[in-house]
Scaffold this motif. Structure first.
Motif, mmCIF file in Angstrom:
data_model
loop_
_atom_site.group_PDB
_atom_site.id
_atom_site.type_symbol
_atom_site.label_atom_id
_atom_site.label_comp_id
_atom_site.label_asym_id
_atom_site.label_seq_id
_atom_site.Cartn_x
_atom_site.Cartn_y
_atom_site.Cartn_z
ATOM 1 N N TYR A 1 -1.933 -8.226 4.553
ATOM 2 C CA TYR A 1 -2.403 -9.132 5.598
ATOM 3 C C TYR A 1 -3.528 -9.996 5.035
ATOM 4 O O TYR A 1 -4.606 -9.502 4.716
ATOM 5 C CB TYR A 1 -2.933 -8.339 6.792
ATOM 6 C CG TYR A 1 -1.904 -7.444 7.459
ATOM 7 C CD1 TYR A 1 -0.640 -7.926 7.799
ATOM 8 C CD2 TYR A 1 -2.206 -6.123 7.770
ATOM 9 C CE1 TYR A 1 0.296 -7.109 8.431
ATOM 10 C CE2 TYR A 1 -1.278 -5.301 8.403
ATOM 11 C CZ TYR A 1 -0.020 -5.799 8.737
ATOM 12 O OH TYR A 1 0.883 -4.986 9.360
ATOM 13 N N LEU A 2 -3.254 -11.304 4.940
ATOM 14 C CA LEU A 2 -4.215 -12.248 4.364
ATOM 15 C C LEU A 2 -4.801 -13.125 5.459
ATOM 16 O O LEU A 2 -4.073 -13.540 6.358
ATOM 17 C CB LEU A 2 -3.519 -13.149 3.340
ATOM 18 C CG LEU A 2 -2.815 -12.449 2.156
ATOM 19 C CD1 LEU A 2 -1.827 -13.391 1.488
ATOM 20 C CD2 LEU A 2 -3.849 -11.973 1.168
ATOM 21 N N THR B 1 -8.437 -8.253 2.167
ATOM 22 C CA THR B 1 -7.090 -8.038 2.693
ATOM 23 C C THR B 1 -6.966 -6.658 3.324
ATOM 24 O O THR B 1 -7.750 -5.748 3.035
ATOM 25 C CB THR B 1 -6.011 -8.140 1.588
ATOM 26 O OG1 THR B 1 -6.086 -6.977 0.743
ATOM 27 C CG2 THR B 1 -6.167 -9.405 0.763
ATOM 28 N N CYS B 2 -5.961 -6.561 4.207
ATOM 29 C CA CYS B 2 -5.555 -5.265 4.747
ATOM 30 C C CYS B 2 -4.131 -5.059 4.272
ATOM 31 O O CYS B 2 -3.348 -6.017 4.183
ATOM 32 C CB CYS B 2 -5.603 -5.320 6.272
ATOM 33 S SG CYS B 2 -4.906 -3.878 7.100
ATOM 34 N N ARG B 3 -3.798 -3.822 3.924
ATOM 35 C CA ARG B 3 -2.428 -3.545 3.496
ATOM 36 C C ARG B 3 -1.811 -2.464 4.365
ATOM 37 O O ARG B 3 -2.498 -1.537 4.793
ATOM 38 C CB ARG B 3 -2.396 -3.107 2.023
ATOM 39 C CG ARG B 3 -2.595 -4.276 1.051
ATOM 40 C CD ARG B 3 -2.607 -3.802 -0.400
ATOM 41 N NE ARG B 3 -2.727 -4.912 -1.312
ATOM 42 C CZ ARG B 3 -1.800 -5.257 -2.226
ATOM 43 N NH1 ARG B 3 -0.682 -4.554 -2.333
ATOM 44 N NH2 ARG B 3 -1.989 -6.288 -3.023
ATOM 45 N N LEU B 4 -0.510 -2.606 4.589
ATOM 46 C CA LEU B 4 0.248 -1.616 5.356
ATOM 47 C C LEU B 4 1.218 -0.920 4.403
ATOM 48 O O LEU B 4 1.947 -1.584 3.657
ATOM 49 C CB LEU B 4 1.016 -2.311 6.481
ATOM 50 C CG LEU B 4 1.697 -1.385 7.472
ATOM 51 C CD1 LEU B 4 0.662 -0.756 8.400
ATOM 52 C CD2 LEU B 4 2.735 -2.139 8.294
ATOM 53 N N TRP B 5 1.207 0.418 4.427
ATOM 54 C CA TRP B 5 1.967 1.202 3.446
ATOM 55 C C TRP B 5 2.896 2.198 4.133
ATOM 56 O O TRP B 5 2.618 2.661 5.236
ATOM 57 C CB TRP B 5 1.012 2.026 2.564
ATOM 58 C CG TRP B 5 -0.152 1.288 2.003
ATOM 59 C CD1 TRP B 5 -1.313 0.960 2.652
ATOM 60 C CD2 TRP B 5 -0.309 0.781 0.662
ATOM 61 N NE1 TRP B 5 -2.171 0.305 1.799
ATOM 62 C CE2 TRP B 5 -1.588 0.178 0.573
ATOM 63 C CE3 TRP B 5 0.503 0.809 -0.472
ATOM 64 C CZ2 TRP B 5 -2.065 -0.413 -0.598
ATOM 65 C CZ3 TRP B 5 0.027 0.223 -1.644
ATOM 66 C CH2 TRP B 5 -1.242 -0.381 -1.704
ATOM 67 N N GLY C 1 4.330 -8.384 9.913
ATOM 68 C CA GLY C 1 3.263 -8.695 8.959
ATOM 69 C C GLY C 1 2.492 -9.944 9.328
ATOM 70 O O GLY C 1 1.636 -10.400 8.574
ATOM 71 N N GLN C 2 2.793 -10.525 10.497
ATOM 72 C CA GLN C 2 2.128 -11.765 10.906
ATOM 73 C C GLN C 2 0.769 -11.505 11.556
ATOM 74 O O GLN C 2 0.570 -10.483 12.200
ATOM 75 C CB GLN C 2 3.007 -12.527 11.919
ATOM 76 C CG GLN C 2 4.352 -12.969 11.377
ATOM 77 C CD GLN C 2 4.219 -13.885 10.172
ATOM 78 O OE1 GLN C 2 3.562 -14.923 10.242
ATOM 79 N NE2 GLN C 2 4.828 -13.491 9.058
ATOM 80 N N ASN C 3 -0.140 -12.489 11.392
ATOM 81 C CA ASN C 3 -1.404 -12.463 12.121
ATOM 82 C C ASN C 3 -1.132 -12.954 13.533
ATOM 83 O O ASN C 3 -0.681 -14.074 13.717
ATOM 84 C CB ASN C 3 -2.422 -13.368 11.412
ATOM 85 C CG ASN C 3 -3.730 -13.500 12.186
ATOM 86 O OD1 ASN C 3 -4.309 -14.562 12.263
ATOM 87 N ND2 ASN C 3 -4.201 -12.405 12.764
ATOM 88 N N LYS D 1 -9.210 -9.374 13.634
ATOM 89 C CA LYS D 1 -7.864 -9.951 13.677
ATOM 90 C C LYS D 1 -6.864 -8.898 14.107
ATOM 91 O O LYS D 1 -7.054 -7.704 13.844
ATOM 92 C CB LYS D 1 -7.464 -10.519 12.301
ATOM 93 C CG LYS D 1 -8.185 -11.813 11.922
ATOM 94 C CD LYS D 1 -7.770 -12.314 10.539
ATOM 95 C CE LYS D 1 -8.553 -13.552 10.108
ATOM 96 N NZ LYS D 1 -8.070 -14.797 10.748
ATOM 97 N N LEU D 2 -5.811 -9.354 14.787
ATOM 98 C CA LEU D 2 -4.705 -8.477 15.161
ATOM 99 C C LEU D 2 -3.484 -8.871 14.343
ATOM 100 O O LEU D 2 -3.157 -10.059 14.234
ATOM 101 C CB LEU D 2 -4.388 -8.599 16.654
ATOM 102 C CG LEU D 2 -5.471 -8.167 17.638
ATOM 103 C CD1 LEU D 2 -5.044 -8.474 19.060
ATOM 104 C CD2 LEU D 2 -5.767 -6.682 17.488
ATOM 105 N N TRP D 3 -2.823 -7.857 13.780
ATOM 106 C CA TRP D 3 -1.660 -8.089 12.905
ATOM 107 C C TRP D 3 -0.448 -7.341 13.448
ATOM 108 O O TRP D 3 -0.576 -6.225 13.934
ATOM 109 C CB TRP D 3 -1.954 -7.586 11.487
ATOM 110 C CG TRP D 3 -3.268 -8.034 10.933
ATOM 111 C CD1 TRP D 3 -4.479 -7.424 11.105
ATOM 112 C CD2 TRP D 3 -3.526 -9.194 10.126
ATOM 113 N NE1 TRP D 3 -5.470 -8.127 10.442
ATOM 114 C CE2 TRP D 3 -4.912 -9.216 9.836
ATOM 115 C CE3 TRP D 3 -2.711 -10.209 9.614
ATOM 116 C CZ2 TRP D 3 -5.501 -10.206 9.058
ATOM 117 C CZ3 TRP D 3 -3.297 -11.198 8.833
ATOM 118 C CH2 TRP D 3 -4.678 -11.199 8.564
#
Length: 417
Positions: free
Chosen positions: A175-176, A160-164, A211-213, A204-206
């Motif tokens: 981001y899953l 996963t990637c996370r945005l903080w 928060g959408q792919n 992947k672009l988010w």
């Protein structure tokens, strides 16, 4: 539609003038890049050239532009005699660090670690500002959304990637979608997208807000190990273990070119500032220079006797530096493609290399537990940054070029002023 110039902003690295103007009720910006500016440039000629191509700069504004160019020249004329002193060691994590990154101002930096966290630090005091917790495996890739610096993205081996939020440490999004480890990531310059590259062979672009792919970029046949947006955010490049680099159009999410020619895994790939060239480094012991528009290879930069582990442009895009497992680094001209200097002195492989923002220094990080600072012109080693007890895998400058952070496998990072 009429345009009204509001104000000028100065950009020192690389040299340029940013125009803030109003058009249709909206505030917009455009930049005049002065990448070829030197202290010897004829200012009057340059100002009249700028006026010919930029309608926003009227006769009444020329004097202001002249003063800005003189300030840029003055900054360039200041000799870079800075000697770095060891300031602080941070016992940053209980397990080895993975990567470090500065915010734009250099007042804060972040560290990722095998301990599954990312920490935010105050550069001046060395105090920990917050810990970003939630990943269930190694936090490998970390980035601020520069120039804003209010968000942080972390990519993990937990897929996963996370945005903080950079201030509070609150997690905005997880981001899953990747099916294997995330090993590289980047924000686009507008801070509206995050790109992630994974061992699952895709990027992947988010969407930062929702928060959408928004896209999955497929086509590589092996891990995606590096990625880089161009300076305007219209293109993205991905470097892969399948020996190729792909150029993607961000708006249409489609692949424009595949750069084919390397016969080994790609270690890194980067755009130059004006987005005209791409440099790639490979395990095949070479680096290659490519035209961004057509994807043609314009030069192969040879000379290393082992894998090229890192490559970069200086900010003006005139020079290229390469770092190798053979323990040397090299500086090449981006225009003539010749090797200008070879940097010798490390006693182990060099895994990271970067230019100072001013472009007069090169910083290398090595498995020999040291980082070194080199003079670009002469190739002499100006300073050895010693004290780590294990391999240094990360070394970065802040935007002003007066602070360095080194990160090591000894679980610490060091701040140098």
């Amino acid at each position: 539609m009429n345009m009204r110039l509001k104000r000028f902003l100065l950009r020192y690295y690389p040299p340029g003038i940013i125009l803030e103007y109003e058009k249709g009720g909206y505030l917009r910006t455009k930049s005049i890049d002065l990448l070829d500016l030197t202290p010897q440039t004829n200012v009057e000629e340059l100002v009249s050239e700028i006026r010919q191509v930029e309608p926003l700069i009227t006769e009444s504004r020329s004097e202001q532009v002249r003063e800005l160019v003189l300030r840029l020249q003055e900054k360039q004329g200041q000799q870079d005699h800075h000697r770095f002193c060891f300031c602080k060691e941070l016992k940053a994590h209980i397990l080895p660090l993975t990567n470090v990154a500065f915010d734009k101002s250099g007042s804060r930096f972040i560290t990722g670690s095998y301990d599954r966290t990312c920490k935010v630090w105050d550069t001046a005091s060395g105090t920990e500002l917050c810990t970003l917790e939630g990943h269930r495996n190694v936090v490998y890739a970390v980035a601020f959304n520069n120039p804003y610096g209010d968000k942080i993205a972390t990519g993990s081996f937990d897929k996963t990637c996370r945005l903080w939020c950079a201030e509070s440490g609150k997690c905005f999004h997880t981001y899953l979608g990747h099916t294997a480890e995330i090993v590289c990531l980047a924000f686009n310059p507008q801070s509206t997208l995050v790109a992630t590259g994974s061992m699952d062979t895709t990027a992947k672009l988010w969407d930062v807000e929702s928060g959408q792919n928004v896209a999955t970029l497929t086509g590589h046949t092996a891990e995606v190990l590096s990625l880089c947006f161009d300076t305007v955010g219209s293109q993205l490049i991905t470097g892969s273990f399948d020996h190729t680099v792909a150029i993607w159009d961000v708006a249409s999410k489609s692949r424009m070119h595949t750069l084919i020619g390397h016969v080994g895994e790609i270690s890194n790939a980067q755009f130059n500032w004006d987005c005209s060239l791409i440099v790639s480094g490979s395990m095949d012991k070479t680096s290659k220079l490519w035209e961004a528009v057509g994807g043609q290879c314009v030069a192969t930069l040879a000379g290393h006797t082992q894998e090229v582990l890192d490559v970069c442009f200086d900010l003006s895009g005139q020079l290229i530096a390469t770092a190798s497992a053979d323990g040397t680094a090299r500086v090449f001209s981006a225009t003539t493609h010749e090797c200008l200097v070879t940097l010798r002195g490390h006693r182990g492989e060099i895994s990271k290399i970067c230019f100072s923002p001013q472009g007069s220094r090169v910083l290398t990080a090595s498995a020999d537990k040291t980082a070194r600072l080199w003079d670009v012109q002469s190739g002499t080693c100006l300073q050895v940054l010693e004290g780590h007890t294990d391999e240094i895998f990360s070394s970065v400058f802040n935007y002003e070029g007066d602070t360095i952070i080194t990160g090591s496998k000894d679980n610490t990072c060091r701040i140098w002023y």
